[in-house]
Every structure is written in structure tokens, then in C-alpha cells.
Design an enzyme around this catalytic site. Sequence first.
Site, PDB file in Angstrom:
ATOM      1  N   LYS A 258      -6.901  -5.071  -2.993  1.00 47.84           N
ATOM      2  CA  LYS A 258      -7.610  -5.536  -1.942  1.00 47.84           C
ATOM      3  C   LYS A 258      -8.586  -4.487  -1.409  1.00 47.84           C
ATOM      4  CE  LYS A 258      -3.987  -4.574   1.245  1.00 47.84           C
ATOM      5  NZ  LYS A 258      -4.742  -3.147   2.000  1.00 47.84           N
TER       6      LYS A 258
ATOM      7  N   ASP B 216       0.669  -1.132  -0.014  1.00 50.29           N
ATOM      8  CA  ASP B 216       0.021  -0.136   0.048  1.00 50.29           C
ATOM      9  C   ASP B 216       0.814   1.431   0.164  1.00 50.29           C
ATOM     10  OD1 ASP B 216      -1.783  -1.943   0.136  1.00 50.29           O
ATOM     11  OD2 ASP B 216      -2.779  -1.218   2.036  1.00 50.29           O
TER      12      ASP B 216
ATOM     13  N   CYS C 126      -2.128  -2.511   7.690  1.00 54.89           N
ATOM     14  CA  CYS C 126      -2.034  -3.382   6.786  1.00 54.89           C
ATOM     15  C   CYS C 126      -0.670  -4.369   6.632  1.00 54.89           C
ATOM     16  CB  CYS C 126      -2.104  -2.655   5.414  1.00 54.89           C
ATOM     17  SG  CYS C 126      -3.776  -2.403   5.039  1.00 54.89           S
TER      18      CYS C 126
HETATM   19  C1  VGL Z   1      -4.790   0.574   5.577  1.00 53.38           C
HETATM   20  C2  VGL Z   1      -6.418   1.655   6.676  1.00 53.38           C
HETATM   21  C3  VGL Z   1      -7.531   1.245   5.998  1.00 53.38           C
HETATM   22  C4  VGL Z   1      -3.444   0.422   5.436  1.00 53.38           C
HETATM   23  C5  VGL Z   1      -5.593   0.472   4.447  1.00 53.38           C
HETATM   24  O1  VGL Z   1      -2.976   0.196   4.410  1.00 53.38           O
HETATM   25  O2  VGL Z   1      -2.571   0.180   6.462  1.00 53.38           O
HETATM   26  N1  VGL Z   1      -5.004   1.302   6.879  1.00 53.38           N
HETATM   27  N2  VGL Z   1      -6.981   0.837   4.566  1.00 53.38           N
END
Ligand code: VGL
Length: 207
Positions: free
Chosen positions: A111, A13, A156
Site C-alpha cells: 500500500k 507494517d 496504520c
Molecule cells: C505508517 C506513517 C506513514 C504506519 C505508515 O505504518 O503506521 N505511518 N506510513
Amino acid sequence: MTISDTDLLLIIDVQNDFCPGGALAVEDGDSVLPVINRLIGKFKNIVITQDWHPIDHSSFTSNHEGQSPFSVVTMPYGEQTLWPDHCIQGTHGAEFHKDLITYPASLIIRKGMNPAIDSYSAFFENDRSTGTGLGGYLRERNIKRIICTGLAFDFCVFYSAEDSVKEQFETVVVTDACRAIDMDGTAQQATDAMKSAGITLLGSDEL
Ligand code: VGL
Ligand code: ZN
């Protein structure tokens, strides 16, 4: 640590919305880029994840009337933190940071696409049972060890590393290749939980 052909670099991410100026900015999030880009050159196997939500996603505060961001609600699968709207499919915020070197990755796994279930982990949605297919892909490719990097350390990256252990991979987290959201001590909780799960925490200078 010597890196071999059965090791995988997992980059989680590293998207605009998690970097400074983004909708769910992680403090110093973009400082992981030089560290990750240097690690990329050492690995033969690389997978990248991309948080990729529809606009009606149930983790978005805007879809829960009267709630505020970062509050916790109960969903059919358990507790869920509500987030500012982020990583909406097709938007600039959902794109990878422009400095991330993506071309050596063999797979980009998206995802969080089911509006009813959030998905922090690269392996399972937040019900902890609906698979993304990554475990099977990695077993078929004979991967034995997963080296985790990216954002955010306490969400994540943490969930992905825990599930990597559950999926029987040896699991390493490169701490300076991650940054945390850190709400109410979540970074320390994640560190403690990872250590007790048998996850190795290393600095990138040890790779
Ligand atoms: C994430 C919160 C919501 C992350 C993704 O990548 O850690 N955190 N969506
Ligand atoms: Zn998300």
C-alpha cells in the site's frame, strides 16, 4: 476468545523502517515480534501489509520544500502528515523485520504506491474511498472477524481497524502486539476512537 476458521490475523507494517534504527522508528517497535509470532501459530488465515512507497511519494517531507517532518499539509483528499522518507520500494527499510514469520500468510498486500495519495489503512487509501481489494478478498474467503496487530498503533493499525468495521467485519486490536508513534496524544485519541467504533481491544494473553 476462541479462534476459528473465519478469523483472520492482520499483521500491519512490521518493517525495518518502523523498528529501532529505521527511518520512521516507532519506540520499541520490534518488541511486537515475539507476540505476533506466537499469535501466527493460532491462525489459519493470515494477511500481512507492507508500506511500499515510490521515492516521489507526496507524504515524504523531502517532496515538500520548506516543510518539516511531522507537519500537516492539506492535500486534495484532506489533511496529510508529512513523514521522513520511509519504506521506499526495494530498500532494506521497506523489508519486513528479519524475525517476522511471513511464510504462513496467504496474501501480502502493498500500500502507499500511488505518489499522490498516502495509504495508512489496509483497506482504503487516505481519500477513504480508493480500495486496495482486501475487503473483497476477505469476503470471498468467508472471513468474519479481523484481529489486527503491528505498527503503528495510532496510524496504520488504527485506520485499518476503523475501515475493517466499515467493511462489516467484527474487529479486534491486540494492544501488546502493537506500538504507537504517539505524536501529541495520537495513541490515546486512537484508543478512544476505536472503542467508540465498537472495536475490541484485547491483550494477547486473552487470545
Ligand atoms: C505508517 C506513517 C506513514 C504506519 C505508515 O505504518 O503506521 N505511518 N506510513
Ligand atoms: Zn508510509
